[in-house]
Each structure stands twice: as structure tokens, then as C-alpha cells.
Design a protein around this motif. Structure first.
Motif, PDB file in Angstrom:
ATOM      1  N   ARG A   4     -22.975  16.096 -22.756  1.00 27.66           N
ATOM      2  CA  ARG A   4     -23.241  14.600 -22.092  1.00 27.66           C
ATOM      3  C   ARG A   4     -24.410  14.850 -21.304  1.00 27.66           C
ATOM      4  NH1 ARG A   4     -18.238  13.714 -18.837  1.00 27.66           N
ATOM      5  NH2 ARG A   4     -17.343  12.642 -20.625  1.00 27.66           N
ATOM      6  N   LEU A   8     -27.637  12.261 -22.006  1.00 23.08           N
ATOM      7  CA  LEU A   8     -28.143  11.445 -20.743  1.00 23.08           C
ATOM      8  C   LEU A   8     -29.621  11.992 -20.640  1.00 23.08           C
ATOM      9  CD1 LEU A   8     -27.608   9.707 -18.387  1.00 23.08           C
ATOM     10  CD2 LEU A   8     -27.291  11.750 -16.733  1.00 23.08           C
ATOM     11  N   THR A  11     -31.620   9.980 -23.597  1.00 22.35           N
ATOM     12  CA  THR A  11     -31.683   8.702 -23.304  1.00 22.35           C
ATOM     13  C   THR A  11     -32.540   8.315 -22.067  1.00 22.35           C
ATOM     14  OG1 THR A  11     -29.159   8.629 -23.843  1.00 22.35           O
ATOM     15  CG2 THR A  11     -30.102   6.721 -22.969  1.00 22.35           C
ATOM     16  N   LEU A  12     -32.456   9.044 -21.124  1.00 23.04           N
ATOM     17  CA  LEU A  12     -33.396   8.785 -19.775  1.00 23.04           C
ATOM     18  C   LEU A  12     -34.972   8.963 -20.253  1.00 23.04           C
ATOM     19  CD1 LEU A  12     -31.947  10.584 -16.676  1.00 23.04           C
ATOM     20  CD2 LEU A  12     -32.706   7.979 -16.901  1.00 23.04           C
ATOM     21  N   GLY A  15     -35.933   6.004 -22.166  1.00 24.18           N
ATOM     22  CA  GLY A  15     -35.978   5.164 -21.288  1.00 24.18           C
ATOM     23  C   GLY A  15     -37.375   5.172 -20.702  1.00 24.18           C
ATOM     24  N   LYS A 200     -34.442 -22.403 -38.462  1.00 26.78           N
ATOM     25  CA  LYS A 200     -33.926 -21.170 -37.822  1.00 26.78           C
ATOM     26  C   LYS A 200     -32.517 -21.566 -37.622  1.00 26.78           C
ATOM     27  CE  LYS A 200     -37.774 -19.172 -35.771  1.00 26.78           C
ATOM     28  NZ  LYS A 200     -38.812 -19.403 -34.594  1.00 26.78           N
ATOM     29  N   LYS A 201     -31.644 -20.727 -37.997  1.00 29.12           N
ATOM     30  CA  LYS A 201     -30.272 -21.011 -37.642  1.00 29.12           C
ATOM     31  C   LYS A 201     -29.981 -19.965 -36.391  1.00 29.12           C
ATOM     32  CE  LYS A 201     -27.265 -22.696 -41.108  1.00 29.12           C
ATOM     33  NZ  LYS A 201     -26.132 -22.339 -41.809  1.00 29.12           N
ATOM     34  N   ALA A 202     -29.238 -20.586 -35.547  1.00 29.48           N
ATOM     35  CA  ALA A 202     -28.846 -19.874 -34.317  1.00 29.48           C
ATOM     36  C   ALA A 202     -27.803 -19.202 -34.350  1.00 29.48           C
ATOM     37  CB  ALA A 202     -28.686 -21.109 -33.109  1.00 29.48           C
ATOM     38  N   PRO A 203     -27.758 -17.861 -34.387  1.00 32.55           N
ATOM     39  CA  PRO A 203     -26.724 -16.946 -34.581  1.00 32.55           C
ATOM     40  C   PRO A 203     -25.904 -16.937 -33.248  1.00 32.55           C
ATOM     41  CG  PRO A 203     -28.567 -15.669 -34.216  1.00 32.55           C
ATOM     42  CD  PRO A 203     -29.233 -17.033 -34.186  1.00 32.55           C
ATOM     43  N   GLY A 205     -22.197 -15.145 -31.107  1.00 34.97           N
ATOM     44  CA  GLY A 205     -21.521 -13.981 -31.343  1.00 34.97           C
ATOM     45  C   GLY A 205     -20.657 -13.665 -29.889  1.00 34.97           C
ATOM     46  N   CYS A 207     -17.744 -10.577 -27.840  1.00 34.54           N
ATOM     47  CA  CYS A 207     -16.672  -9.653 -27.958  1.00 34.54           C
ATOM     48  C   CYS A 207     -15.449  -9.981 -28.408  1.00 34.54           C
ATOM     49  CB  CYS A 207     -16.550  -8.922 -26.666  1.00 34.54           C
ATOM     50  SG  CYS A 207     -15.160  -8.058 -26.249  1.00 34.54           S
TER      51      CYS A 207
ATOM     52  N   PHE B  26     -17.026  -2.681 -36.768  1.00 35.07           N
ATOM     53  CA  PHE B  26     -16.563  -2.956 -35.315  1.00 35.07           C
ATOM     54  C   PHE B  26     -15.433  -2.711 -34.990  1.00 35.07           C
ATOM     55  CE2 PHE B  26     -16.152  -6.399 -32.015  1.00 35.07           C
ATOM     56  CZ  PHE B  26     -16.747  -5.597 -30.976  1.00 35.07           C
ATOM     57  N   LEU B  65     -32.358   0.149 -26.616  1.00 32.77           N
ATOM     58  CA  LEU B  65     -33.253   1.030 -26.869  1.00 32.77           C
ATOM     59  C   LEU B  65     -34.053   0.941 -28.282  1.00 32.77           C
ATOM     60  CD1 LEU B  65     -32.456   4.517 -25.200  1.00 32.77           C
ATOM     61  CD2 LEU B  65     -34.270   2.812 -24.761  1.00 32.77           C
ATOM     62  N   TYR B  82     -32.715 -14.256 -31.604  1.00 35.80           N
ATOM     63  CA  TYR B  82     -32.022 -15.404 -30.554  1.00 35.80           C
ATOM     64  C   TYR B  82     -31.338 -14.784 -29.371  1.00 35.80           C
ATOM     65  CZ  TYR B  82     -28.771 -18.981 -29.574  1.00 35.80           C
ATOM     66  OH  TYR B  82     -27.844 -19.950 -29.285  1.00 35.80           O
ATOM     67  N   CYS B 108      -9.213  -8.046 -24.862  1.00 37.15           N
ATOM     68  CA  CYS B 108     -10.497  -9.129 -24.844  1.00 37.15           C
ATOM     69  C   CYS B 108     -10.307  -9.625 -26.358  1.00 37.15           C
ATOM     70  CB  CYS B 108     -11.799  -8.267 -24.699  1.00 37.15           C
ATOM     71  SG  CYS B 108     -12.851  -8.041 -25.977  1.00 37.15           S
ATOM     72  N   GLY B 110     -11.784  -9.699 -28.919  1.00 36.34           N
ATOM     73  CA  GLY B 110     -12.250  -8.830 -30.199  1.00 36.34           C
ATOM     74  C   GLY B 110     -10.928  -7.703 -30.451  1.00 36.34           C
ATOM     75  N   LEU B 171     -35.097   0.897 -18.484  1.00 30.01           N
ATOM     76  CA  LEU B 171     -35.051   2.171 -17.960  1.00 30.01           C
ATOM     77  C   LEU B 171     -34.004   1.963 -16.580  1.00 30.01           C
ATOM     78  CD1 LEU B 171     -35.882   5.172 -17.445  1.00 30.01           C
ATOM     79  CD2 LEU B 171     -37.731   4.193 -15.860  1.00 30.01           C
ATOM     80  N   ILE B 174     -30.375   2.016 -17.957  1.00 28.03           N
ATOM     81  CA  ILE B 174     -30.083   3.201 -18.297  1.00 28.03           C
ATOM     82  C   ILE B 174     -29.589   3.967 -17.368  1.00 28.03           C
ATOM     83  CG2 ILE B 174     -30.799   5.449 -19.232  1.00 28.03           C
ATOM     84  CD1 ILE B 174     -32.647   4.068 -21.099  1.00 28.03           C
TER      85      ILE B 174
END
Lengths: 207, 196
Positions: A4, A8, A11-12, A15, A200-203, A205, A207, B26, B65, B82, B108, B110, B171, B174
Motif C-alpha cells: 500500500r 501510494l 500515485t503521488l 500526481g 455529438k451525443k451527450a453521454p 451515467g 453510480c 462493473f 490520472l 462530456y 446505492c 448500482g 495532485l 490524490i
């Protein structure tokens, strides 16, 4: 090392790198230099004054005439139904819907062809379709449409038909008087095909 | 070259098929992460399990990222991606309703489908509630139409509002994610539950 901590750290690091590089180096321009030179040499963006005059007279609804000169010059004289987008404002967001669309055909003009060509080149680089340039600009427009020279008596029928049209057009646009009615010569069918823009199609979405 | 769908490098029909495959992936990932347990989701609010926070923020950081580096390499034009328009008042209202539903129901939208798919009865009841909610919203739309469309801010980005570049914002996100994960794990130790 602990997995981990390693994740990290990586990733940092990613970033930090992304925070330091300049933003959005994505190629904004759609055409390469060699594509551009091919198009310029091809000359397919050029619209002859006769064609434009014909479209104005027949009130072709798919034509938008755009004056890229300064507002002062526009106020002094401009073509019928033209509207003014000075070249300095050509990239203004307000005009994107006019310049980048797939419904109408834009014809740019300026006094000569320098400004109109500059505008066309910049917009072509952005990938906009359906923009064209009036051949010779306003100067040539005056010469060929508003005060056309009579062809010699040895000219072909086609030349004479063209002249007749110009005389008629000249009358229509308020140039020198002429008694001949404007009749469209057969050459006026070479209107470029308007390229439809993909919507252009607006996607969406979540959760 | 990207994004592939708005530039129609991938057509609409393929788009649906690819969305279907990604959707299965997913759902599978949600199930594997244990999100089909409403106790796990509720754990976030009580502090004994913060996997939800960690999974979603890891996904967000990875996607963020990825997009920024793709843009850096010229593989994607972020201007064509979009961005959902923000309707600030309906976003707040909707957020409160969704949050309440999240705590009460433990799912939720999903994850409820995910849990219903493996036979959880509470998830099926939750889904029935979702359908009733959609029906009430749809039929009563004229009543809250004005609220629904209020406070349109366009497509703002936090980085633009703060006046920093997308990279600096990334950054900061993160770092924020790292701190949240650390607090989350501290909470898990403090509010440990043996069985849930």
C-alpha cells in the motif's frame, strides 16, 4: 516494502508529475501541414463571384456570407445579407455555432483575399468544414459583377451567356444599368456539397 | 484520437455493446468488492467499514490520472469529453434524497441491482422502491420542474473555479484521498465490529 505504501508512493509521484507538466498538450489542430498545403493548392475553398451572385439572387437559404473586415468597413459597404465577423474575433466563442456547423455554407470575403484566406486557414486547421472564400474578394467582385466588361464578338456562347448573367446581376446589385435579365448560365451548378456535421451525443451515467 | 465515441471512431451500435460488457465488468467488480452487502455500505456511515470510500476514490484517482496522462500524450482531447452540467439546487436536493436512501436502504442504485442479481431480498425491495421513486418523479415532473432546472452553473470544473491547472487539482485530490484513506482505516480500528 508494504504494497500500500508503494501504491501510494507511485500515485503521488504520478500526481506530482502531472501537476508540473503544462496542461493540455493535446493536438488541437486537426490538419497536418502537408494536408493543409494540399488543400491550399487544390483551391477547392474558392467560390467564384458569379456563383455567389447567382446564389444571392436566387436567395439560396443555405448560404451565409461573412464579411471578415473591420466593422467600419462593413458599415461603409457590404454584400447583400452579409454579416460581419472581424478577423480578430474569428475565434470568439460567440461565433463557433456559425462557423462550425453542418447546415449552411459560409463564404468569407474581404477587400482582397488575404483576410478571408487567413480566416479560412485558421478555421480549417481547427477542422471546421463548410467554409469558403470569395475569389478575388470585393475588389474582383466590383470588377466582375458590378462592372463586367463585354466579351469580344469572337467569344464562345458560354462566355456571352456569362456576360449576360453578370449584366443582370450588376443591375440586381445596383451597379451599371443593363437591359438584359439575369438568367443563370449552366456553369452555376458547381456548388460544393455541404458536409453534415455529426451530432455529438451527450453521454450520461452514474453510480 | 480519443474520445472514441463522440468522434464516432466507435459507432453507436458498438458503443451499446461495449457499454454492456463494461457494465457486466462493473457489476462483477462491485460484487467482488463486497458491495452487494448493505451492511458494508452502511458501515461507511458508522465508521466500521470504509471499503466503499476506498474503492470509489481509488477508481476516481485512477481514471483521473489516466485521462490526464492520455491528454498529455495527445491520445485524448479532453475538450470533447462530456462534462455533466451542474444544476446546483437540484444537485443538493437530489444529493440529500440519495444520501438518505443510501443510509436507510443500505444500497446505492448500482449496488442494489448487483445485490438483487445474487438473490438478496432487501435489494429487491430497494429496487422496487427505486422504481416507485422514478414513477413518482416522472408523473409529478411538472410540480418540481422549476426546482429541477434551477441553479444551472453550466459545466464548471473545480480546478477552473480555484484557478489552478487540472494537474495541480489532481495532485490535491490524490493527497486528499490519501488522508481520507488514513482516517478511514483509523475509524475502522476505532469502531470495529466483529460480525456484520
Amino acid at each position: 516494502m508494504n504494497a500500500r505504501i508503494l501504491t501510494l508512493a507511485v500515485t503521488l509521484l504520478l500526481g506530482v508529475v502531472i501537476a508540473m507538466v503544462p496542461e493540455n498538450t493535446t493536438k488541437r489542430y486537426k490538419l497536418t501541414a502537408s494536408d493543409m498545403i494540399t488543400e491550399v493548392r487544390d483551391g477547392s475553398e474558392i467560390i467564384s463571384p458569379e456563383d455567389l451572385a447567382h446564389w444571392i439572387i436566387t436567395k439560396d437559404p443555405s448560404i451565409q456570407i461573412i464579411d471578415v473586415r473591420s466593422p467600419d468597413e462593413f458599415a461603409t459597404y457590404h454584400l447583400t445579407n452579409a454579416f460581419n465577423i472581424p478577423i480578430a474575433d474569428i475565434l470568439n466563442d460567440d461565433y463557433v455555432d456559425i462557423l462550425d456547423q453542418g447546415v449552411k455554407m459560409n463564404v468569407f470575403y474581404s477587400n482582397g483575399t488575404m483576410y478571408s484566406h487567413q480566416a479560412w486557414m485558421v478555421l480549417r486547421q481547427l477542422g471546421y468544414e463548410n467554409n469558403y472564400v470569395l475569389q478575388g474578394g470585393l475588389n474582383y467582385w466590383f470588377e466582375s459583377i458590378l462592372s463586367p466588361k463585354a466579351p469580344s464578338i469572337y467569344s464562345s456562347d458560354e462566355e456571352i451567356a456569362k456576360y449576360d448573367f453578370k449584366k443582370g446581376a450588376s443591375e440586381y446589385f445596383g451597379g451599371g444599368g443593363a437591359e438584359i435579365q439575369a438568367t443563370a448560365p449552366a456553369t452555376n451548378t458547381n456548388k460544393p456539397v455541404i458536409k453534415r456535421k455529426k451530432a455529438k451525443k451527450a453521454p450520461a451515467g452514474g453510480c | 484520437m480519443g474520445p472514441l465515441v463522440p468522434q464516432e471512431i466507435i459507432g453507436q451500435d458498438w458503443n451499446m455493446l461495449i457499454a454492456f460488457i463494461i457494465g457486466i465488468g462493473f457489476g462483477f467488480a462491485l460484487e467482488q468488492a463486497g458491495f452487494s452487502s448493505s451492511r458494508k455500505l452502511a458501515g461507511l456511515f458508522y465508521g466500521y467499514d470504509t471499503v466503499v470510500l476506498k474503492v470509489f476514490f481509488t477508481a476516481a484517482v485512477t481514471a483521473m490520472l489516466g485521462l490526464l496522462y492520455f491528454s498529455l500524450f495527445g491520445w485524448i482531447d479532453l475538450n470533447l469529453v462530456y462534462v455533466n452540467p451542474t444544476f446546483i439546487w437540484s444537485a443538493i436536493g437530489g444529493g440529500v434524497i440519495m444520501g438518505a436512501g443510501f443510509i436507510i436502504g443500505g444500497f446505492c442504485p448500482g449496488t442494489s441491482v448487483c445485490a438483487a442479481a445474487i438473490g438478496k431480498i432487501d435489494a429487491m425491495i430497494f429496487l422496487a422502491g427505486v422504481v416507485i421513486g422514478i414513477f413518482v418523479f416522472g408523473e409529478g415532473y411538472p410540480l418540481w420542474k422549476e426546482f429541477y432546472n434551477s441553479g444551472n452553473l453550466g459545466n464548471p470544473k473545480i480546478s477552473e473555479i480555484l484557478g489552478v491547472s487540472g494537474g495541480v487539482m489532481a495532485l490535491l485530490v490524490i493527497i486528499a484521498a490519501g488522508i481520507m484513506f488514513w482516517i478511514g482505516e483509523w475509524a475502522e480500528k476505532k469502531f470495529t465490529r466483529e460480525e456484520y
